[in-house]
Design a protein around this motif. Structure first.
Motif, PDB file in Angstrom:
ATOM      1  N   ILE A  36       0.825  -1.205   0.000  1.00 15.17           N
ATOM      2  CA  ILE A  36       0.000   0.000   0.000  1.00 15.17           C
ATOM      3  C   ILE A  36       0.863   1.261   0.000  1.00 15.17           C
ATOM      4  CG2 ILE A  36      -0.364   0.203   2.494  1.00 15.17           C
ATOM      5  CD1 ILE A  36      -3.339   0.843   1.737  1.00 15.17           C
ATOM      6  N   PHE A  37       1.982   1.239   0.716  1.00 14.00           N
ATOM      7  CA  PHE A  37       2.909   2.370   0.741  1.00 14.00           C
ATOM      8  C   PHE A  37       3.441   2.627  -0.666  1.00 14.00           C
ATOM      9  CE2 PHE A  37       7.233   4.039   1.053  1.00 14.00           C
ATOM     10  CZ  PHE A  37       7.104   5.091   1.947  1.00 14.00           C
ATOM     11  N   GLU A  38       3.950   1.588  -1.287  1.00 11.03           N
ATOM     12  CA  GLU A  38       4.548   1.724  -2.616  1.00 11.03           C
ATOM     13  C   GLU A  38       3.498   2.133  -3.648  1.00 11.03           C
ATOM     14  OE1 GLU A  38       7.734   1.700  -2.678  1.00 11.03           O
ATOM     15  OE2 GLU A  38       8.119   0.707  -0.766  1.00 11.03           O
ATOM     16  N   ASP A  39       2.308   1.528  -3.589  1.00 11.46           N
ATOM     17  CA  ASP A  39       1.247   1.855  -4.546  1.00 11.46           C
ATOM     18  C   ASP A  39       0.763   3.293  -4.381  1.00 11.46           C
ATOM     19  OD1 ASP A  39       1.420  -0.734  -5.512  1.00 11.46           O
ATOM     20  OD2 ASP A  39      -0.413  -1.430  -4.501  1.00 11.46           O
ATOM     21  N   ASP A  40       0.532   3.717  -3.132  1.00  4.81           N
ATOM     22  CA  ASP A  40       0.063   5.085  -2.907  1.00  4.81           C
ATOM     23  C   ASP A  40       1.082   6.107  -3.391  1.00  4.81           C
ATOM     24  OD1 ASP A  40      -2.281   4.139  -1.829  1.00  4.81           O
ATOM     25  OD2 ASP A  40      -1.892   4.857   0.219  1.00  4.81           O
ATOM     26  N   LEU A  41       2.357   5.893  -3.075  1.00  6.07           N
ATOM     27  CA  LEU A  41       3.369   6.849  -3.520  1.00  6.07           C
ATOM     28  C   LEU A  41       3.448   6.909  -5.042  1.00  6.07           C
ATOM     29  CD1 LEU A  41       6.269   6.381  -0.951  1.00  6.07           C
ATOM     30  CD2 LEU A  41       4.568   8.203  -1.077  1.00  6.07           C
ATOM     31  N   ALA A  42       3.394   5.763  -5.699  1.00 12.94           N
ATOM     32  CA  ALA A  42       3.439   5.738  -7.166  1.00 12.94           C
ATOM     33  C   ALA A  42       2.233   6.484  -7.751  1.00 12.94           C
ATOM     34  CB  ALA A  42       3.488   4.301  -7.669  1.00 12.94           C
ATOM     35  N   GLU A  43       1.050   6.269  -7.195  1.00 18.24           N
ATOM     36  CA  GLU A  43      -0.142   6.970  -7.697  1.00 18.24           C
ATOM     37  C   GLU A  43      -0.051   8.467  -7.442  1.00 18.24           C
ATOM     38  OE1 GLU A  43      -4.088   5.316  -7.301  1.00 18.24           O
ATOM     39  OE2 GLU A  43      -3.192   3.389  -6.721  1.00 18.24           O
ATOM     40  N   PHE A  44       0.433   8.862  -6.259  1.00 17.82           N
ATOM     41  CA  PHE A  44       0.594  10.292  -5.974  1.00 17.82           C
ATOM     42  C   PHE A  44       1.566  10.926  -6.965  1.00 17.82           C
ATOM     43  CE2 PHE A  44      -0.458   9.527  -1.246  1.00 17.82           C
ATOM     44  CZ  PHE A  44      -1.799   9.780  -1.460  1.00 17.82           C
TER      45      PHE A  44
END
Length: 151
Positions: free
Chosen positions: A63-71
């Protein structure tokens, strides 16, 4: 109703729910973190009122990696100072304190005011930026990059 906000920590110092609880209780003893099922997941309470589900996401968590990539995708590649500042914070992120905030009916403001104490405490103790769904990215004082999206 649920609404998501995330504090993007860029400081190297560790963060735990216990530290958050102690910091908020120093401001007002009515704050607690309850129903801790995992070390990084619990309910932010004010007395018997559930304000939010808190989760600390860390590097290596999907979730950390996915959220940062989307941001990063949503911030874009513009070279304006606000975009550059937000991208730098996202790339330097050491943790995300995510809050799904709850209220009933149309009266969000009393709950959001109580949750603001969390963000104020985090800004006072951890370098970072705050992201609010359908609003954008904030520093400790202002909205610095409007972005109307939700993750």
């Amino acid at each position: 109703m649920g609404y998501f906000m995330r504090y993007i920590i860029t400081s190297d110092q560790p963060i735990t729910l216990a530290q958050i609880e102690a910091g908020l209780q120093a401001l007002d003893p009515a704050y607690t973190i309850a129903n801790i099922q995992f070390d990084d997941l619990g309910d932010l309470m004010y007395g018997d009122q559930r304000l939010a589900l808190l989760e600390i996401n860390r590097p290596g968590d999907d979730i950390f990696e996915d959220d940062l990539a989307e941001f990063l995708d949503l911030v874009g590649d513009a070279e304006a100072p606000a975009e550059t500042r937000v991208r730098a914070a996202l790339r330097a992120a050491r943790a995300l304190v995510a809050a799904e905030i709850f209220w009933s009916g149309t009266e969000a403001e009393p709950v959001l005011e109580k949750v603001d104490r969390l963000w104020d405490w985090l800004f006072a103790h951890y370098d970072g930026l705050l992201q609010a769904d359908n609003e954008g990215f904030y520093d400790a004082h202002d909205l610095i990059l409007p972005r109307n999206f939700t993750l």
